[in-house]
Scaffold this active site. Structure first.
Site, PDB file in Angstrom:
ATOM      1  N   HIS A  70       0.835  -1.200   0.000  1.00 61.83           N
ATOM      2  CA  HIS A  70       0.000   0.000   0.000  1.00 61.83           C
ATOM      3  C   HIS A  70       0.871   1.252   0.000  1.00 61.83           C
ATOM      4  O   HIS A  70       0.686   2.171   0.794  1.00 61.83           O
ATOM      5  CB  HIS A  70      -0.967  -0.010   1.193  1.00 61.83           C
ATOM      6  CG  HIS A  70      -2.020  -1.066   1.068  1.00 61.83           C
ATOM      7  ND1 HIS A  70      -3.282  -0.815   0.583  1.00 61.83           N
ATOM      8  CD2 HIS A  70      -1.966  -2.395   1.316  1.00 61.83           C
ATOM      9  CE1 HIS A  70      -3.972  -1.936   0.550  1.00 61.83           C
ATOM     10  NE2 HIS A  70      -3.208  -2.923   0.982  1.00 61.83           N
ATOM     11  N   TYR A  76       4.455  -5.131   9.162  1.00 59.42           N
ATOM     12  CA  TYR A  76       4.355  -3.666   9.166  1.00 59.42           C
ATOM     13  C   TYR A  76       5.556  -3.087   9.914  1.00 59.42           C
ATOM     14  O   TYR A  76       6.095  -2.056   9.529  1.00 59.42           O
ATOM     15  CB  TYR A  76       3.064  -3.207   9.855  1.00 59.42           C
ATOM     16  CG  TYR A  76       1.781  -3.436   9.081  1.00 59.42           C
ATOM     17  CD1 TYR A  76       1.619  -4.529   8.242  1.00 59.42           C
ATOM     18  CD2 TYR A  76       0.706  -2.563   9.202  1.00 59.42           C
ATOM     19  CE1 TYR A  76       0.435  -4.738   7.554  1.00 59.42           C
ATOM     20  CE2 TYR A  76      -0.483  -2.764   8.518  1.00 59.42           C
ATOM     21  CZ  TYR A  76      -0.619  -3.858   7.697  1.00 59.42           C
ATOM     22  OH  TYR A  76      -1.787  -4.071   7.028  1.00 59.42           O
TER      23      TYR A  76
END
Lengths: 357, 204
Positions: free
Chosen positions: A60, A330
């Site tokens: 993303h 992440y």
């Protein structure tokens, strides 16, 4: 004082103590024993798939920051003791993004549209969410996620994944076929503003009595739905969705209703590829109002990670194995880009271009 | 001069030895996996880290008040200096590691959540590069800390079982003080505590 000459067994016994600790440390760190999949392994798989783009999120990568508020209706306060569900208005920062690791990819792709949020409750506790516009995810496990990244790597020559690799992958992972069929058939929202964003994973809400409720949630848009013409995606301007979002926000705030779906006994909470059957109890939690967008260069969203395991008291992890995997991945992505200089965002570039015009 | 460390120091030493070792193992295991253990280990890592920070500060305060038994006079000067320096480094690591971790989470915009409802305030403003550098420092200092601990442990064992000079005993409990070798400084008179312990030794 005199030091008596130590015996060899004594010296060996003394050396064995640190040696054993060192071996234990190497085992704990995964350097000896079976190969381990860590956050770095996932980040590597993402880089393998999309190429390495220094300074950007490994997934993303293309995004824009937004700010707004969450007005809790109090409706979900019976399910969760989280402060953010107590009737009231709480600050929100967020980020809209499109799937993939290329920060300048065109918006004309049939990929995830994503909304990430950070809600800050009255007690100061933060809740980060990273949601996609599909109710299901292509994989249920970490191993499958990595295998999919490897199998779906676009061939530099054709720009498309190697069909043989994908075929072999899908033979092993029919659950991904379910997702592919879904995303091929489902209409693709023509705006960030009119997408429904799903929690993907199941979580647990903890109520005031300490009881746990398995839940998923979604943010349902107030804006009327419109779909992109999938046959003409290639003709779409590169930053279509981001430009559209800016134009809509310039006219006024955008709203979504947060709806919590409560699992029935027997609903699986550890499989993000499977939606829960219809007819589950739904509870309205409140309204999200987003009022402004800002490029990542100046917005508040770039320098945090929307790790969906950052939860306030009253919300807890489920047994979904993707949750710790997302957290670890992440974290690795965040660490890598933190040490690289953040580059310009697509939106920032467009805005900069406009200013000089 | 006392023959041993103050009992509170000895208690803290062994409690912290367990906590610090557990912490290093938890930390290194945590970053090696993205499996279910990741979340559980992360949830343990932060509260234990803060516990170590508090205990280390307490221990340093007691250590300043109560001092340390002297090293054997026959220990070469260079070794005495190395011992001194390594203990300063150990204290720095015990206090520094939790602070680096806390600062790193602060700079990264992470809530420093110790338990369900207990979140610590940030100690640094949010800064992406600072996060990256501190996170790397957290790992590198962890390796240095572990190496220091292995050295500390090995040398303590050499004192206890090769030199038998009473240095290991200064951190132990019970009446294991060597009766064959007088501990500590030969030049000075044996301390009352040691004499007493010697006389209390039950006859075999």
């Amino acid at each position: 004082m005199t030091v008596s000459r130590p015996s060899a067994p004594m010296l060996a016994a003394i050396a064995a103590v640190p040696a054993l600790l060192l071996a234990g440390f190497a085992w704990a760190g995964g350097w000896i024993g079976p190969a381990r999949i860590g956050g770095g392994t996932i980040a590597n798989a993402l880089e393998y798939n999309a190429g390495k783009h220094d300074g950007y999120r490994r997934a993303h990568a293309k995004g824009v920051c937004v700010t707004g508020t969450f007005d809790a209706s109090g409706g979900a306060a019976t399910l969760s003791r989280a402060g953010v569900f107590v009737r009231g208005r709480y600050p929100v920062i967020g980020r809209f993004s499109t799937g993939g690791g290329n920060p300048f990819a065109t918006d004309g792709r049939n990929v995830f549209h994503a909304m990430a949020l950070q809600l800050t409750g009255p007690d100061g506790q933060v809740w980060r969410m990273a949601m996609d516009h599909t109710p299901i995810f292509p994989v249920a496990t970490l191993d499958a996620f990595i295998a999919l990244q490897r199998a779906s790597r676009p061939d530099p020559a054709t720009g498309k994944p190697d069909p043989a690799l994908m075929k072999a992958y899908l033979a092993q992972h029919p659950e991904t076929k379910v997702y592919q069929d879904y995303i091929a058939a489902a209409p693709l929202p023509d705006s960030f503003a009119n997408g429904t964003y799903y929690s993907i994973n199941a979580f647990r809400f903890i109520d005031r009595a300490g009881a746990s409720h398995a839940v998923r949630w979604a943010f349902e848009p107030e804006a009327a739905f419109g779909a992109l013409d999938k046959a003409k995606l290639a003709d779409l301007p590169a930053d279509y969705l981001f430009t559209d979002l800016g134009a809509r926000l310039a006219k006024g705030p955008l709203r979504w209703r947060m709806t919590v779906t409560v699992a029935a006994p027997g609903d699986v909470t550890n499989d993000a590829t499977a939606a829960w059957p219809a007819g589950r109890q739904k509870v309205g939690a409140g309204t999200l109002t987003l009022s402004a967008a800002e490029p990542e260069e100046t917005g508040a969203c770039r320098d945090i990670t929307f790790d969906p395991t950052i939860l306030p008291d009253g919300v807890a992890l489920s047994d979904d194995p993707l949750l710790p995997a997302r957290s670890a991945a992440y974290s690795s992505s965040f660490q890598r880009r933190a040490l690289e200089t953040p580059g310009p965002s697509a939106v920032g570039r467009v805005l900069a271009g406009k200013e000089t015009r | 001069m006392p023959g041993r460390f103050h009992p509170a120091i000895r208690l803290l030493h062994w409690t912290m030895a367990l906590l610090v070792l557990a912490m290093l193992f938890i930390g290194i295991a945590m970053v090696s996996t993205a499996g279910p253990a990741y979340a559980s280990l992360l949830a343990l890592h932060r509260p234990i880290g803060i516990a170590i920070l508090l205990l280390a500060v307490l221990r340093l305060a007691i250590r300043f008040r109560t001092g340390a038994p002297p090293l054997p006079a026959d220990l070469p000067r260079a070794q005495q200096r190395a011992a001194h320096a390594s203990h300063i480094l150990l204290y720095l690591a015990m206090i520094g590691m939790p602070l680096i971790g806390w600062a790193m989470l602060s700079a990264g915009g992470y809530p420093v959540r110790l338990s369900a409802a207990w979140v610590l305030p940030p100690i640094l403003p949010q800064d992406l590069l600072a996060y990256g550098v501190l996170r790397q420092a957290h790992t590198l200092v962890a390796f240095a800390f572990f190496a220091l601990i292995l050295g500390h442990l090995s040398i303590a064992l050499v004192h206890g079982f090769v030199r038998r000079d009473g240095v290991l005993e200064t951190m132990l409990f019970g009446k294991t003080v060597t009766d064959e070798a007088p501990p500590m400084d030969e030049a000075g008179p044996p301390s009352a505590e040691v004499v007493e312990e010697g006389t209390e030794e039950p006859a075999p």
